[in-house]
Write a protein that holds these residues in place. Structure first.
Motif, PDB file in Angstrom:
ATOM      1  N   LYS A  64       1.152  -1.401  -0.225  1.00 45.06           N
ATOM      2  CA  LYS A  64      -0.027  -0.025   0.095  1.00 45.06           C
ATOM      3  C   LYS A  64       0.580   0.614  -0.398  1.00 45.06           C
ATOM      4  O   LYS A  64       0.416   2.393  -0.977  1.00 45.06           O
ATOM      5  N   ALA A 112       2.424   2.108  -3.405  1.00 44.24           N
ATOM      6  CA  ALA A 112       1.593   2.532  -4.113  1.00 44.24           C
ATOM      7  C   ALA A 112       1.623   3.571  -3.770  1.00 44.24           C
ATOM      8  O   ALA A 112       1.430   4.604  -5.090  1.00 44.24           O
ATOM      9  N   SER A 114      -1.351   1.459  -8.121  1.00 45.75           N
ATOM     10  CA  SER A 114      -2.420   0.760  -7.307  1.00 45.75           C
ATOM     11  C   SER A 114      -1.809   0.008  -6.889  1.00 45.75           C
ATOM     12  O   SER A 114      -0.066  -0.779  -6.994  1.00 45.75           O
ATOM     13  N   ASN A 122      -2.153  -3.541  -6.926  1.00 42.49           N
ATOM     14  CA  ASN A 122      -2.484  -4.338  -7.843  1.00 42.49           C
ATOM     15  C   ASN A 122      -1.250  -3.674  -8.611  1.00 42.49           C
ATOM     16  O   ASN A 122      -0.363  -4.888  -9.219  1.00 42.49           O
TER      17      ASN A 122
END
Length: 198
Positions: A160, A163, A169, A171
């Motif tokens: 996180k 990102a 993101s 992902n």
């Protein structure tokens, strides 16, 4: 009132934004080594890293003075995001940006999320050697993959946080890590290394 050394990075950033120059000096002392190491890992050139480090801090100062920093996350990640953008802008200007983007349709179900660095003493020496081997192999990775490996294993950032720092993101961060691990496995086999990390 707390002394500057007792304050968090976030408190110092807000204090500097209010005009306290000593607060910025303390901030710089705390994060300069980590930030410079991040930049040099990305560009692999000390002279260029010095230039980009200075450019990053000019932007940090301007953003702080303009009130663009809000205490809604770790200050070091905010600064790392700025450094990331400075590096990317440099490559764009040089027309040498060769980033291999991860396909959006990737399958991430086989990616394990277990912690890489074990906390017990039995694994600490093994992990230290593995990380040294990974550092040597990382230079062969595309920039985006090298960056996510550095942030995850050497800065111990969560996906996180990665990102947020890189502006993608979760992902995409996971996908870049997946491709980085695939590439590191191939490289380790080519060099006859047994990397338990990957």
């Amino acid at each position: 009132m707390s002394t500057l050394k007792e304050m968090s990075d976030e408190q110092l950033a807000l204090l500097y934004a209010d005009g306290n120059n000593r607060a910025f000096d303390e901030l710089l002392t705390r994060i300069q080594n980590k930030l410079f190491t991040y930049i040099i890992c990305m560009v692999k050139d000390e002279e260029l890293a010095n230039d980009l480090f200075q450019e990053t801090f000019v932007k940090v100062i301007m953003k702080l003075r303009n009130g663009q920093y809000k205490d809604n996350g770790k200050f070091v990640y905010w600064v790392t995001r700025i450094a990331h953008n400075v590096v990317i802008d440099h490559y764009r200007e040089q027309k040498n940006l060769h980033i291999i983007e991860t396909p959006k349709t990737q399958d991430l179900q086989n990616l394990k999320s277990a912690s890489v660095l074990e906390s017990d003493r039995e694994h600490s020496m093994v992990n230290e050697q593995v990380l040294e081997d990974v550092k040597r192999l990382m230079n062969a990775l595309p920039d985006t993959q090298r960056e996510v490996v550095w942030m995850r294993y050497f800065e111990e950032m969560s996906f996180k946080e990665i990102a947020q720092a890189t502006g993608v993101s979760i992902n995409t961060s996971l996908g870049r890590m997946r491709y980085a691990l695939i590439n590191l496995r191939k490289l380790s086999k080519e060099h006859g290394m047994n990397l338990t990390l990957i």
